[in-house]
Write an enzyme that holds these catalytic residues in place. Structure first.
Site, short mmCIF file in Angstrom:
data_model
loop_
_atom_site.label_atom_id
_atom_site.label_comp_id
_atom_site.label_asym_id
_atom_site.label_seq_id
_atom_site.Cartn_x
_atom_site.Cartn_y
_atom_site.Cartn_z
N HIS B 230 28.24 23.69 -14.59
CA HIS B 230 27.18 23.03 -14.37
C HIS B 230 26.73 24.15 -15.00
CE1 HIS B 230 23.55 20.81 -12.99
NE2 HIS B 230 22.74 22.49 -13.34
N GLU B 291 17.75 15.59 -17.06
CA GLU B 291 18.75 16.49 -16.28
C GLU B 291 19.06 15.37 -15.88
OE1 GLU B 291 20.16 19.03 -15.52
OE2 GLU B 291 19.35 20.75 -16.22
N HIS B 293 21.25 14.56 -11.73
CA HIS B 293 21.50 14.73 -10.66
C HIS B 293 22.47 13.74 -9.15
CE1 HIS B 293 18.98 18.31 -7.11
NE2 HIS B 293 19.48 18.28 -7.85
N ARG B 314 10.72 21.80 -13.17
CA ARG B 314 10.45 23.83 -13.34
C ARG B 314 11.11 23.50 -14.59
NH1 ARG B 314 11.81 22.58 -8.14
NH2 ARG B 314 13.79 23.48 -8.71
N ASP B 315 12.04 22.98 -15.47
CA ASP B 315 12.27 23.10 -17.24
C ASP B 315 11.06 23.21 -17.81
OD1 ASP B 315 15.09 23.45 -16.63
OD2 ASP B 315 15.58 21.56 -16.62
N GLN B 448 19.63 19.36 -0.41
CA GLN B 448 17.94 19.84 -0.43
C GLN B 448 17.15 18.68 -0.10
OE1 GLN B 448 18.42 21.83 -4.88
NE2 GLN B 448 20.63 20.82 -4.42
N GLU B 518 19.84 27.80 -3.48
CA GLU B 518 19.30 26.68 -4.63
C GLU B 518 18.52 26.24 -3.97
OE1 GLU B 518 22.22 24.19 -6.17
OE2 GLU B 518 23.36 25.72 -6.93
#
Lengths: 258, 958
Positions: B230, B291, B293, B314-315, B448, B518
Site C-alpha cells: 500500500h 484512492e 478503499h 485529506r489527500d 474504521q 489509522e
C-alpha cells in the site's frame, strides 16, 4: 450605507462561502464568523445588519438537524438576538439554517421562551435527496421576496426538510399572517406531489417568515442559483439575466439602502 | 460500576410520522425473503453516565434529544408499543472503542444546556418486531440487517455499557530476530500481521545484526508499514521478468515516463505529493487524487466507504500546503445485486447490502463535508462478490504560491484534528493480503468509522492557518498513520516524536498502537517555533485539537519516545531505501476461442430494452440523488441532465471560483469486461472513454490530465502481473499520442478472495482512468439530451466489428475475442475536430457511444431530451463494410459520438469534421418515438422513448 452581513459558521456549516458570495454580489459587506466568536463576544453582533445562518450539517446533525446550534442560540445568545431583531434587522436561515431557526425559537415568531411549534422532519422518501424544484412565492410581508412575481427554480438538498406544524392552529396562524412565503409547485399546473414536493411538506410549504417579514427560513438553496449556468436547464433554454436566487439577497441589501 | 449512575433515554417516532429506520428494516427483511415480519418499531437510545438530577434528565430529553413535534421520550423505561405474544425486542450497540459520533455530540449538547456531571455517553438502537418470526429468521435479521458484527453487537441484559478507564500501560517490547531461522522469521511476520516476505525479513535481520540489537515491536511495525504494498508500491516499482526481459520499475517505464516526456508546462507537481497538481488560472491551481478503499469496504461497507472518501479528501488537504476540497468522485464495482443469498460464498456480504452501505458511507461523509459529488459510475460483475471495489476521488483548489512544502530541522511537529484510537491498526499491511472467509473476525482492527464533522472543522481551520503562514509542511495520516505521515514528511531531516503526547480517544493504547493507528481525521503539520503559539490559538478557537508531539531534527533518523524511554530508532535511509527488490514473473497469453455464428434477429427493440435495463447501463439516479452535487454553488453541468434532470450526463463541469466562468471538467473510464480478454485494449478503452466524456461536454485534450488506479488480483501470480504490464504499456502508448499526461495514481493489488474449498477468485483486471480538464468558458458546455425537432443527427467515428465484452453478446450468451481497440492518431483527430466544432457553438447536443453502442446512445439522448429520433443505418462509417446491422448498432467500438446539429450549422459543422469518419444518420423528431431503419430500409427499432426510459430507470429504482 452598505449593510454588513454576518454569515454564522459552526462546526459542519458548509454553504458559508456561497452565502457570503451571494450577499457580496448583492452589494453587502459580508464576514464569516464562527459561533464561538459570538459566544466569547470577540465579535459583536451589533455591528451587523443581516444575520445569515447558512446550510450544512452543524455538529453533524447528530441528534437532529440543526439542534445543537439552535440550542446555542436559544440558551446562550437569546439576549443579543432579541436586541438584533428589535433593532429592525434581518435574519435568514437556509436549509440547516432554517432548521436552526425553528428549533431555536426564531420562527414562526421570535420568542425564545415559546415551545417549538414547527419542525422539519425526515423526508417522506426516507433519504437525502438533491433535486431542483419550483417554488411559488406568496404575497406577504417578507422583505426578502419583495417584487418577486415569478416562479423560482432552486435546488433542495436535504434529508430532513418535511415541514410539519404541531397542529392546525399553528398552520392557520401562519396563513392568517401571510407567513407562508414559499410553496413547492408542480411546473405542470397539476397537483403538487412528490417529487415536485420533494419531502412531503404539509401544504407544500418550503419557507416561512415571521409576522414582520424580517426573519426568513427556507429549505431550498437560493445561493446555489446566483448564475444562470447553475440552472440545470440552461443548455436547453439558453443563458440570460441572473440566477433566480440573487434577487433575495439584493432585496435584503436594498432594505437598508432605501 | 454503580448502575444508578447510568441514565437510559429512549425516543420513538409519534404515530402519524414516518419512521424511516423501521420501514427500511421491514423492507430489508422482505428482501431477505422473510415474510413473517408484520410490523417494526425503531427507537433511538442514549445512555448517559454520571450523576444527573431528575430535572436535568428531563431537560436533556426535552430540550436536546427529542423533537417535540415528531417524537416522544421515556427516561429509564422502554416503550411498549405492542402487546402481543409474537413480539421480539432487540437492541444494538457499538462495540467498545468504535467511534460513536452522536454520543460525542450529545455530550457537547448537554454542556451547552449548562448541565455538568455527565461524564460519558453512548448511543444504541432498539427495535420491536411483531410477527411469528423463527429463531433462524431472527438471526438473519440481526446479522444481515440490523448490525455488522465487526462494529456492533446485540445488547445483553446487564452488560457493561461504560467501562472503567484503562490504565496507560507501558512495557518496552523487543522482538528477538537476530538468531531466528527462516521458519521463525516467517512466523514472526505472520503472527504479527506484518505481511513481510522472507527476503524482507532477512534484510531486516541483517540490519539489526549490524546494529547488534534486537528490534522493538514498533520498529518492525514501522518497517512493515513503510514497506507494505500500500505504501511502497513494491510490485509496480519492483523488478518484473516479462517476455525474457527485466522491467526495472514498471511505473517509471510507462506512466511516469510519458508524463516526463510530454513535459507539459501546466503540470505543476506530479507523482510526488499527495495529489497531482495542474494549473487552473493565474491565482489557483487544481489538484486531483483518486484512492481505493476496497478491503475495508468489503468488511464494513458503510465504514469502509465513509473513511475511503474521508481519507481521499485529506489527500488534497495534505498536498502542497493544503488545498480546499471542491469536488468528490466515486466509482464502485459490486457483485450482482440480484444474486440469491444462498448463492453467496461464505463470509461474503450480499452485494445489495454492500452497495447500500457504500453509497450511504460516501453520501454521509461527502454531504457533511460540503463537497459536491459530481462524477462517478457503478459496475457490476460476479467476480467482485468477494472483493467489491470502492474508488473515491477528490479535487482541491490551491493558491499558486501554496503548492510546495518546506522541511527544515527544528520545526515543531503537531498532530491536528481527530484523536488516536485503536481503529485501523494494520490497515496498510492488511491490504497486502487476500481476503478469506474469516476476514470479518480476524481483521476487525482494520475497520474504521469516520467523523466528517471533525474533518470539516479541520479543513476550515487549516485553510486559515495556511493563509496566515502558520506552518511550513503538511500531510495527512492515512494508511500507516503517524508512522507513514511523519516517516515520509521528515525523510530528508529526521524527527523525534513523543508518543505519550499524542491525544487518545481512550486510555490503554501501547506506544506501538499509537504510532501505527489509522484513526481518521488527523493531519500532521510542521510549525516554525515562532508560529506555534498563534497556531495553537487558532485551532483552539475553532474547537479543533492541536498537539505538539515532536520536532524535526537534522540527523536523518526517526526517534520515538514514550515518556523518557526511547522505544524506536531508525535510519531514514534504511526505512525508505532498504526494501529489497524482488523479481516477480509476468506472462500474458491472449485467450483464444472461436466465436459461435448466429442469425441476426429480425427485430431489435427487445434487445435495446434489455441493454438499457442491464445493471451496467441503467440509470443510477437512486445513488446520484443521495449525493449533494450542488453545494459550493459552482455546478454547471450536473451528473443528471435533460428536460427532467434525469438523463445520464457524460461528465461534470464545475466552476471552482464563483466570480469566473473558468471550469473544471471531470470524467472517468472503466471497462472491466475487456480486462480478461485483452488488458491492453481494456486500458486504452478506459482512456478513450474518459477522454470522450471530456470532449462530449465541450472540453479539449490540450488541458487534460489523467489519473490511473489499477485494481488487480494477486500479482505474485504471473498471469495477473502479465495483464498489468500490458495495461501499463497501454497507458504509455495512449497518453503519448493524446498528449494527456498522468499526474497521479495508485494501485490496489491482491484483490482476491479465498473460498472455503481454497479456490482463489480474482477480480477482473480493472483500471479506472479519471480525467480532469480545465475549460476556459463553462458557457460553451453541451449536454447529451436532444434539444429540438428538425435538428440533424450525426455519428462521428468508425464502427468496427468489436463485440468482445459487449452487452449485446452478453445478452445472447456469446463472446468474442475482438475487444474494442483505439486507433490513437485517428482518435486524436476526432477529439480535436469535434472539440473545435463544439467550441464554435455548432453542436446542440453530444453523447459518447459506449456500453450498448449507437442504439443505447441515441435512445438515451432521445428520452433525456423528450424528443424522438429517426435514424437510417446505410451510411454509418464501418469496417468491414458488410457488417450486419445488429452488430453496427450494438458494437462498442471506441472514439464514437452521436452529435446533434441545427440545419443552419450543417455546413460549418461538416467542414470542421471533414478529416474524420462521420455521417449524417438521422433527425430529431417531435414525436416521442425512436425509429431506426436498417440498411435495407427495414424497421429494426420502433419504440416510444418513454417506454425505453422506463426500462432504463426501473432496474435500480430502489
Amino acid at each position: 450605507m452598505v449593510p454588513k452581513v454576518l454569515v454564522l459558521r459552526a462546526a459542519g456549516s458548509n454553504c458559508d462561502f456561497e452565502t457570503k458570495f451571494a450577499f457580496d454580489k448583492a452589494g453587502a459587506q459580508t464576514d464569516l464568523v464562527h459561533v464561538n466568536r459570538l459566544l466569547s463576544d470577540d465579535t459583536k453582533l451589533d455591528q451587523y445588519q443581516i444575520l445569515a445562518i447558512p446550510g450544512g450539517f452543524t455538529y453533524g446533525d447528530d441528534i437532529s438537524a440543526g439542534k445543537i446550534l439552535a440550542n446555542q442560540l436559544k440558551y446562550k445568545l437569546a439576549e443579543k438576538l432579541n436586541k438584533f431583531y428589535r433593532d429592525g434587522k434581518l435574519i435568514i436561515g437556509i436549509c440547516n439554517g432554517f432548521q436552526v431557526l425553528v428549533k431555536a425559537g426564531l420562527l414562526p415568531v421570535v420568542d425564545f421562551m415559546a415551545e417549538q411549534s414547527i419542525t422539519l422532519s425526515n423526508n417522506d422518501s426516507g433519504k437525502f435527496e438533491d433535486r431542483w424544484i419550483y417554488l411559488n412565492v406568496n404575497d406577504g410581508p417578507c422583505v426578502f421576496t419583495r417584487d418577486i412575481k415569478k416562479i423560482l427554480y432552486f435546488p433542495v438538498a436535504h434529508a430532513e426538510g418535511k415541514f410539519v406544524p404541531n397542529d392546525e392552529t399553528v398552520l392557520n396562524s401562519l396563513k392568517e399572517n401571510n407567513q407562508i412565503v414559499f410553496q413547492y409547485i408542480s411546473p405542470h399546473n397539476g397537483k403538487t406531489e412528490y417529487p415536485d414536493n420533494p419531502n412531503g411538506s404539509i401544504e407544500n410549504i418550503a419557507g416561512i417568515c415571521d409576522p414582520s417579514g424580517r426573519v426568513l427560513g427556507l429549505m431550498p438553496h437560493p445561493e446555489r442559483h446566483l448564475d444562470p449556468t447553475n440552472n440545470p436547464l440552461w443548455t436547453r433554454k439558453g443563458l440570460s439575466g441572473e440566477g433566480d436566487g440573487l434577487k433575495l439577497f439584493k432585496n435584503a441589501v436594498n432594505y437598508f439602502l432605501s | 460500576m454503580d448502575l444508578q449512575l447510568i441514565t437510559r433515554i429512549e425516543l420513538v417516532t409519534k404515530p402519524g410520522f414516518y419512521d424511516s429506520e423501521a420501514q427500511n428494516v421491514k423492507s430489508g427483511a422482505k428482501d431477505l425473503g422473510i415474510r413473517s415480519v408484520e410490523k417494526v418499531y425503531s427507537y433511538d437510545v442514549s445512555y448517559l453516565l454520571g450523576e444527573i438530577s431528575k430535572e436535568d434528565k428531563i431537560k436533556i430529553a426535552e430540550n436536546l434529544l427529542s423533537d417535540k413535534v415528531t417524537q416522544e421520550y421515556l427516561i429509564d423505561k422502554q416503550f411498549e408499543m405492542v402487546h402481543s405474544k409474537d413480539h421480539w425486542s432487540v437492541e444494538i450497540i457499538f462495540n467498545r472503542g468504535v467511534t460513536d459520533m452522536v454520543a460525542e455530540t450529545t455530550l457537547k449538547g448537554i454542556t451547552d444546556l449548562g448541565i455538568s456531571g455527565v461524564r460519558e455517553a453512548k448511543t444504541a438502537r432498539r427495535y420491536d418486531f411483531i410477527g411469528r418470526i423463527s429463531d433462524s429468521e431472527k438471526n438473519q435479521i440481526v446479522e444481515k440487517l440490523l448490525m455488522n458484527k465487526v462494529i456492533e453487537h446485540v445488547v445483553v441484559p446487564g452488560e457493561t455499557i461504560f467501562f472503567p478507564k484503562m490504565e496507560d500501560r507501558f512495557e518496552l517490547v523487543h522482538v528477538p530476530i537476530l538468531n531466528a531461522d527462516t521458519d521463525a522469521l516467517l512466523n514472526i511476520s505472520r503472527e504479527r500481521d506484518l505481511f513481510l516476505n522472507l527476503e524482507e525479513m532477512q534484510v531486516i535481520q541483517n540490519h539489526f545484526r549490524g546494529l547488534d540489537r534486537e528490534p522493538t515491536d514498533v520498529e518492525l511495525e514501522m518497517l512493515a508499514q513503510t514497506w507494505s504494498e500500500h505504501c511502497s508500491h513494491k510490485t509496480l516499482t519492483g523488478l518484473i521478468e516479462y517476455d525474457g526481459n527485466i522491467i526495472d520499475n514498471l511505473l517509471k517505464n510507462t506512466i511516469f515516463k510519458v508524463t516526463s516526456e510530454l513535459n507539459k508546462s501546466w503540470c505543476v507537481s506530479v507523482f510526488k505529493d499527495n495529489a497531482g497538481i495542474i494549473e487552473f488560472d493565474d491565482d489557483y491551481n487544481v489538484c486531483f487524487k483518486v484512492e481505493t478503499h476496497n478491503h475495508p469496504s468489503a468488511m464494513e461497507p458503510y465504514g469502509g466507504a465513509n473513511t475511503g472518501i474521508g481519507g481521499v479528501i485529506r489527500d488534497p488537504m495534505g498536498t502542497g500546503l493544503g488545498a480546499k476540497p471542491i469536488i468528490n468522485t466515486d466509482i464502485f464495482c459490486f457483485g450482482p445485486v440480484d444474486i440469491k443469498h444462498s448463492d453467496l460464498p461464505k463470509g461474503v456480504l450480499h452485494p445489495k447490502r454492500v452497495m447500500q452501505g457504500v453509497v450511504a458511507g460516501v453520501r454521509d461523509y461527502g454531504n457533511r463535508m460540503g463537497i459536491p459529488t459530481s462524477n462517478g459510475s457503478i459496475f457490476f460483475d460476479e467476480r467482485y462478490l468477494g472483493n467489491p471495489l470502492v474508488y473515491c476521488g477528490n479535487v482541491g483548489l490551491i493558491p499558486v504560491d501554496k503548492c510546495e512544502k518546506t522541511i527544515v530541522p527544528g520545526d515543531y511537529i503537531l498532530v491536528v484534528g481527530g484523536r488516536t484510537g485503536r481503529d485501523g491498526i494494520h490497515g496498510a499491511t492488511a491490504s497486502s493480503g487476500e481476503l478469506h472467509t474469516e476476514s470479518e473476525g480476524t481483521w476487525s482492527g482494520a475497520v474504521q468509522i469516520g467523523n466528517p464533522i471533525v474533518e470539516k472543522k479541520l479543513v476550515d481551520t487549516l485553510l486559515q492557518a495556511r493563509d496566515s503562514g502558520l506552518y511550513r509542511a503538511i500531510t495527512d495520516c492515512g494508511a500507516g498513520g503517524l508512522s507513514s505521515a511523519i516517516g515520509e514528511l521528515a525523510e530528508t531531516t529526521g524527527a523525534e516524536v513523543q508518543l505519550d503526547k499524542v491525544p487518545l480517544k481512550y486510555h490503554g493504547l501501547t506506544y506501538m498502537e499509537i504510532w501505527i493507528s489509522e484513526a481518521q481525521e488527523r493531519m500532521v503539520i510542521f510549525v516554525p517555533p515562532d508560529k506555534v503559539k498563534d497556531a495553537l490559538e487558532l485551532f483552539a478557537s475553532e474547537d479543533v485539537e492541536a498537539t505538539i508531539i515532536g520536532k524535526t531534527t537534522s540527523d536523518k533518523k526517526i526517534r520515538l519516545f514514550y515518556k523518557d524511554t526511547i522505544v524506536g530508532e531508525m535510519d531514514m535511509q534504511f526505512l525508505h531505501k532498504g526494501l529489497p527488490r524482488t523479481i516477480r514473473k509476468a506472462k500474458w497469453e491472449k485467450p483464444e476461442f472461436t466465436e459461435e455464428k448466429f442469425e441476426q434477429p429480425a427485430e431489435l427493440t427487445e434487445y435495446l430494452h434489455k441493454i438499457l435495463s442491464s445493471p451496467n447501463v441503467c440509470s443510477k439516479e437512486w445513488v446520484i440523488r443521495q449525493y449533494d452535487h450542488e453545494v459550493q454553488g459552482g455546478s454547471v453541468m450536473k451528473p443528471l441532465v435533460g428536460e427532467k434532470n434525469d438523463g445520464p450526463g457524460d461528465a461534470s463541469i464545475t466552476r471552482p471560483r464563483l466570480d469566473s466562468f473558468k471550469a473544471v471538467i471531470l470524467s472517468n473510464g472503466l471497462n472491466p469486461k475487456y480486462g480478461l480478454l485483452d488488458p491492453y485494449a481494456m486500458a486504452v478503452s478506459s482512456i478513450d472513454e474518459a477522454l470522450r466524456n471530456i470532449i462530449a461536454v465541450g472540453g479539449n485534450l490540450k488541458r487534460t490530465a489523467l489519473l490511473d488506479n489499477f485494481c488487480w488480483g494477486n500479482t505474485n501470480k504471473p498471469d495477473r502481473l502479465g495483464g498489468l504490464v500490458q495495461a501499463a504499456q497501454a497507458c504509455y502508448d495512449a497518453a503519448k499520442v493524446f498528449e494527456t499526461p498522468f499526474i497521479s495514481g495508485k494501485d490496489s493489488l491482491n484483490n482476491e478472495y479465498q473460498t472455503e474449498n481454497g479456490e482463489s477468485i480474482a477480480i477482473p483486471p480493472t483500471l479506472l482512468i479519471s480525467a480532469i480538464s480545465v475549460m476556459e468558458d463553462a458557457r460553451k458546455a453541451v449536454t447529451m439530451d436532444l434539444k429540438e425537432p428538425g435538428n440533424l443527427l450525426y455519428i462521428v467515428g468508425l464502427t468496427n466489428y468489436e463485440m468482445g465484452g459487449s452487452h449485446y453478446f452478453e445478452l445472447l450468451g456469446k463472446n468474442s475475442v475482438s475487444v474494442p481497440q483505439v486507433n490513437f492518431e485517428r482518435a486524436k483527430k476526432i477529439f480535436n475536430d469535434l472539440s473545435s466544432a463544439i467550441d464554435h457553438n455548432y453542436v446542440r447536443s453530444c453523447h459518447d457511444c459506449s456500453e450498448g453502442g449507437i442504439a443505447a446512445a441515441v435512445a438515451e439522448m432521445a428520452f433525456s431530451g423528450g424528443f424522438g429520433a429517426t435514424l437510417a443505418m446505410n451510411n454509418i462509417p464501418k469496417n468491414p463494410m458488410n457488417m450486419r446491422d445488429d452488430i453496427v448498432l450494438f458494437s462498442e467500438s471506441n472514439t464514437r459520438f452521436i452529435v446533434e446539429v441545427t440545419p443552419e450549422n450543417k455546413k460549418l459543422y461538416e467542414e470542421k469534421l471533414a478529416d474524420c469518419p462521420f455521417a449524417e444518420i438521422g433527425k430529431v423528431t417531435g414525436e416521442q418515438k425512436l425509429i431506426i431503419k436498417g440498411s435495407n430500409g427495414n424497421i429494426l427499432i420502433n419504440e416510444d422513448i418513454y417506454i425505453l426510459k422506463e426500462s432504463w430507470q426501473k432496474t435500480l429504482r430502489w
